[in-house]
Design an enzyme around this catalytic site. Structure first.
Site, PDB file in Angstrom:
ATOM      1  N   CYS B  88     145.399  46.382 -22.120  1.00 45.95           N
ATOM      2  CA  CYS B  88     144.743  44.722 -22.798  1.00 45.95           C
ATOM      3  C   CYS B  88     144.954  43.965 -23.875  1.00 45.95           C
ATOM      4  O   CYS B  88     144.485  42.972 -23.572  1.00 45.95           O
ATOM      5  CB  CYS B  88     143.167  45.533 -22.350  1.00 45.95           C
ATOM      6  SG  CYS B  88     142.582  46.416 -20.804  1.00 45.95           S
ATOM      7  N   CYS B 213     129.312  47.483 -20.273  1.00 45.25           N
ATOM      8  CA  CYS B 213     130.344  47.212 -19.542  1.00 45.25           C
ATOM      9  C   CYS B 213     130.884  45.781 -19.586  1.00 45.25           C
ATOM     10  O   CYS B 213     130.175  45.327 -19.161  1.00 45.25           O
ATOM     11  CB  CYS B 213     130.869  48.290 -18.127  1.00 45.25           C
ATOM     12  SG  CYS B 213     130.282  49.374 -18.515  1.00 45.25           S
ATOM     13  N   LYS B 340     132.407  41.069 -22.882  1.00 49.26           N
ATOM     14  CA  LYS B 340     131.177  40.928 -22.459  1.00 49.26           C
ATOM     15  C   LYS B 340     131.058  40.076 -21.304  1.00 49.26           C
ATOM     16  O   LYS B 340     130.396  40.396 -19.736  1.00 49.26           O
ATOM     17  CB  LYS B 340     130.219  40.958 -22.830  1.00 49.26           C
ATOM     18  CG  LYS B 340     129.213  41.615 -22.408  1.00 49.26           C
ATOM     19  CD  LYS B 340     128.536  43.096 -21.704  1.00 49.26           C
ATOM     20  CE  LYS B 340     127.908  43.372 -21.110  1.00 49.26           C
ATOM     21  NZ  LYS B 340     128.168  42.616 -19.799  1.00 49.26           N
ATOM     22  N   HIS B 344     136.487  39.293 -19.069  1.00 52.80           N
ATOM     23  CA  HIS B 344     138.140  39.680 -19.038  1.00 52.80           C
ATOM     24  C   HIS B 344     139.406  40.054 -18.525  1.00 52.80           C
ATOM     25  O   HIS B 344     139.583  41.253 -17.161  1.00 52.80           O
ATOM     26  CB  HIS B 344     137.707  41.049 -19.565  1.00 52.80           C
ATOM     27  CG  HIS B 344     138.870  42.018 -19.921  1.00 52.80           C
ATOM     28  ND1 HIS B 344     139.627  41.574 -20.653  1.00 52.80           N
ATOM     29  CD2 HIS B 344     138.717  42.948 -20.137  1.00 52.80           C
ATOM     30  CE1 HIS B 344     140.720  42.317 -21.122  1.00 52.80           C
ATOM     31  NE2 HIS B 344     140.341  43.987 -20.968  1.00 52.80           N
TER      32      HIS B 344
END
Lengths: 486, 399
Positions: B88, B213, B340, B344
């Site tokens: 990531c 998440c 958040k 992402h």
């Protein structure tokens, strides 16, 4: 030369499916189930099969004993995961037995366990023979067989010399009596009427074999202190004992109420249990039935009290957890089609060459120990992981299977696919050093705690539905089980 | 001792697509969306770009391998294009490649672009993939939330924090990022949340609930970099320059050696220290005035505050609950909504973080603009899992 039993052990999965739960789910369809809704049966976890249970039973019997003198491994089952791949070879790998042993799969009959034991005793001059028998009984839903059977395994180490139970003699019969069969390509047994099996099968074939055993060995039936007759049909064992002239008290509990009949493993499981209770001089007879019959007689020696399995059959029976969720049983045994979701669809193809190259690591659970700094680590690697060492090519084999581990961090994961959600896993740290992020099994989320002691168990890691391959690895389970408390 | 990257490279232009569930956009559409903004901002022609880096992490879900997808999407004039992947943290890898190319003199103007088109899997969350022939035979069956969730049990054990206190601080982190994202028109998730909503959400991986998440998004972000001299010659004033670029990669100690306690990121601690040194930062808590961190999960953001040496060890819960990292706090963290809520899209995330610092330093962040324009910002782009990961830190500043 005296030949007989050197060690024994057993394994019964922790989960026990309540028969009342089976009857409650299926009684509407098969009303006969209601009268049998007593007790419970052992139910393998989704990640258990005959191979993993055989490994567990063997580890129960061998404990810390040196395994390098074992000359042969005999594995008996009617539920081998592989038709053409030596299942005993997987067990041997997980037990880290030497590669120059003989290994045999004994299949295709419920008496495979006693036949394997008989053959192993014949071969004992070549060195100690490890006999393991395990079955994960696959049955259709709502049949009586589902009620009768259970999952489990047993192990016996036989050989010569300082035995704990000496072989007195054995007898056998081979008769193509088809009480049930399971043809190639079929998943389930096709059974015939129980009354016929009882009257024409057990009461004749086993009775004749027992008579031969008594005649050939000269044993007085009245002297038999334990009769291990694995039949769970009512009153069959008692009638056979009576017919042979054995005392009523010799008839051993067939564990019908607590475990169910574990197929090829059951005679040996009963024998293991009888050995746990035996005193020097006790005469134990074990019988197997299936297209004929085997009967073997052993006499406990003065050494009987000196041996204890790690947990034993008694210990495994006590380490229980009631399962009332019949639907979970259906799912674990693929008797119902669950919506597993797209996350379950990842290709599980296995690189056989990589599995072979890393077999000590993956099957044997062998890691490394740096000969310079002593750091234990998994996996074994070229360069020591200790940042203050980093020595190259210094690692010796370090078995991990029997190391004491503790949970360092954990989670219960609702996202990742597992047949038994939530997926519990975490970092397990070993007291001698080393750590592994591992799957947990036989645990409830409520039992997760930093510092909890964990045992290493050999389990199914994955099944590849596309190709039928079962992949094994080691998981962490709460030490001593979690019992009914959790 | 290497002289480092400080002040050698300036950001000439940046762009960022809208992040979110871009059902109507293909990966090349997203790349073009981010690039058109950046190239207009830079005030150059496309053919002035001499080299490019493309970041994608889960390329099998969209563009496939190599640098070709970027060259094709933008019709780059046969220049070198390198595709990079580092979990990531891939976006910051592309930035590193472009910045180093300029610093070395190999290229006058270079492009870094990250893109991810994740919303074509048919299910929520990150795509489930094979982890390699050997790894998948022994690695635990862990997910991203399940691996990061374990920070919580280890952190609680180490610092004696109760589950409730930790959950409250984690909830504050998510509520803060949701608040911030309501002011960001490019953000994926733009609704405000309450602490009770966060605490009451279903569990994903104990103790992480749904709102602990980050979003899984489609999107792209890019940067065009050059030397400060060329930037000035192109008429740029008040340059935003690169002060530090550091990357630290796990070598197995955390996963295999008992010296790591599971409660922090060993790589972040090392990379941030090196970055402060490279940038000449002596006291980050006093000198850094804006941070964008890899808040893939609320607990990640929490422990990262300590790993960046801004909160004292064991004190992140207090700083978070005191509002130190809120939009009006001393060092705002995720003023754009973060992973958040901004979202992402993996390969784009590291560049999106730099984009926010770049906007804020120029006073161009619109409704979420920090009143006193920040002058020194840090991005923290993490890839992998707490027990084995890559951590990329960049420090960006004015002048």
């Amino acid at each position: 030369m005296t030949r007989g039993i050197l060690a024994f052990g057993g394994y019964i999965p922790m989960r026990r499916l309540s028969r009342a739960a089976i009857a409650q789910a299926n009684g509407w369809f098969n009303s006969a189930l209601k009268s049998r809704a007593k007790g419970e049966r052992a139910m393998a976890n989704w990640d258990e099969d005959s191979v993993t249970m055989a490994v567990a039973a063997a580890r129960d019997s061998l404990s810390d004993r040196n395994r390098d003198d074992i000359a042969a491994l005999h594995f008996a089952s009617t539920s081998f995961p592989f038709l053409d791949r030596l299942n005993a070879g997987i067990v041997a790998g997980a037990l880290n037995l030497k590669s120059d042993i003989a290994a045999h799969d004994h299949a295709a009959t419920q008496r495979a366990g006693t036949s394997a034991l008989s053959l192993a005793l014949d071969a004992a001059d070549a060195g100690p023979q490890l006999v393991v028998a395990a079955d994960k009984r696959q049955t259709k839903a709502a049949g009586t067989l589902e009620m009768h059977v259970g999952d489990g395994a047993a192990a016996l180490l036989v050989g010569t010399g300082d035995v704990i139970a000496e072989l007195v003699g054995k007898a056998t019969r081979t008769v193509d009596f088809v009480d049930h069969f399971r043809a190639d390509g079929f998943a389930y047994d096709y059974p015939w009427e129980e009354r016929w099996i009882r009257d024409e099968g057990y009461q004749k074939i086993v009775a004749e074999t027992l008579a031969s055993l008594l005649k050939e060995t000269g044993i007085a039936a009245a002297d038999i202190s334990a009769f291990c007759m694995p039949c769970t049909l009512p009153r069959v064992a008692a009638a056979l004992a009576k017919k042979a002239g054995m005392p009523d008290a010799a008839v051993q509990d067939n564990m019908s109420a607590t475990c169910g009949e574990t197929g090829a493993a059951h005679p040996l499981l009963m024998l293991s249990r009888a050995l746990e209770n035996a005193k020097p001089g006790d005469l134990i007879v074990v019988a197997g039935f299936g297209q004929g019959s085997d009967a073997l007689a052993f006499r406990a020696t003065d050494r009987i009290g000196a041996f204890k399995p790690k947990l034993g059959v008694k210990g495994h029976l006590a380490r229980r957890r009631e399962e009332k969720n019949y639907n979970k049983y259906l799912s674990f045994n693929e008797l119902v089609t669950m919506e597993r979701g797209m996350r379950s669809e990842v290709d599980k193809a296995i690189a056989l060459s990589a599995l072979y190259r890393k077999r000590d690591m993956l099957t044997g659970f062998i890691g490394g120990r740096c000969s310079v700094c002593g750091t234990v680590q998994f996996p074994k690697s070229n360069i020591c992981v200790n940042p203050n060492c980093n020595a190259s090519h210094t690692q010796e084999d370090q078995p991990f299977a029997d190391l004491d581990g503790k949970i360092m961090s954990y989670t219960a994961d609702e996202l990742t696919y597992t047949p038994d959600p939530p997926a519990c896993y975490g970092m397990v740290q070993f007291e001698v050093g080393g750590r592994i992020m591992m799957d947990f099994t036989d645990i409830d989320p409520g039992q997760l705690d930093v510092g909890r002691d964990m045992d290493m168990v050999f389990r199914v890691k994955d099944r590849d539905p596309q190709r039928g391959f079962t992949r094994y690895f080691w998981k962490a389970a709460p030490a001593g089980g979690i019992g009914d408390g959790g | 001792m290497a002289s480092g990257i400080r002040d050698k490279v300036a950001i000439l232009g940046m762009g960022c697509s809208k992040f979110g569930e871009r059902w109507d956009r293909e990966a090349d559409d997203l790349m073009v969306e981010a690039f058109e903004e950046a190239v207009a901002d830079a005030g150059i022609e496309k053919n002035q770009i001499e080299a490019a880096w493309l970041a994608t992490a889960i390329e099998e879900q969209h563009v496939g391998k190599s640098g070709v997808p970027l060259a094709m999407a933008l019709r780059l004039p046969l220049v070198p294009v390198t595709r990079v992947e580092n979990y990531c943290a891939s976006g910051t890898e592309a930035f590193r490649g472009a910045v180093y190319a300029v610093a070395s003199g190999a290229a006058d103007i270079a492009l870094a672009l990250g893109v991810e088109k994740l919303k074509d899997t048919g299910y929520g969350g990150l795509p489930q993939r094979s982890r390699g022939n050997l790894n998948q035979m022994w690695w635990a069956n862990f997910s991203a939330p399940g691996s990061f969730a374990q920070l919580a049990s280890a952190y609680r054990t180490k610092h004696g924090a109760s589950r409730d206190d930790l959950k409250r601080a984690m909830a504050h982190i998510s509520v803060k990022s949701h608040d911030n994202a309501t002011k960001n028109s490019k953000a994926h998730l733009r609704s405000a949340l309450t602490v009770d909503q966060v605490l009451g959400a279903p569990l994903v991986a104990e103790p992480l609930g749904l709102f602990d998440c980050c979003g899984v998004s489609d999107g792209s972000a890019c940067a065009i970099v050059t030397t400060p001299e060329i930037a000035k010659s192109l008429g740029k004033r008040d340059l935003i320059t690169v002060k530090a670029l550091q990357l630290s990669v796990s070598n197995g100690v955390e996963a295999q050696h008992n010296s790591w306690d599971g409660s922090y990121f060993a790589t972040t601690r090392v990379a941030s220290k090196r970055a402060y040194q490279e940038a000449g930062v002596k006291d980050p808590r006093a000198e850094v005035d804006l941070i964008e961190v890899h808040d893939c999960f609320s607990v990640t953001e929490l422990v990262t505050m300590e790993d960046l040496h801004i909160s004292a060890e064991g004190r992140a819960i207090n700083d978070v609950l005191d509002g130190f990292y809120d939009a009006d706090g001393q060092i705002p963290c995720q003023i754009d909504g973060g992973l958040k809520c901004f979202g992402h899209p993996i390969g784009a995330s590291g560049l999106r973080m730099i984009y926010e610092l770049y906007l804020q330093m120029q006073g161009k962040a619109g409704a979420r603009q920090r009143k006193k324009g920040p002058t020194l910002g840090l991005t923290h782009n993490l890839g992998g899992f707490p027990h084995q990961n890559v951590c990329s830190i960049s420090i960006i500043g004015r002048g």
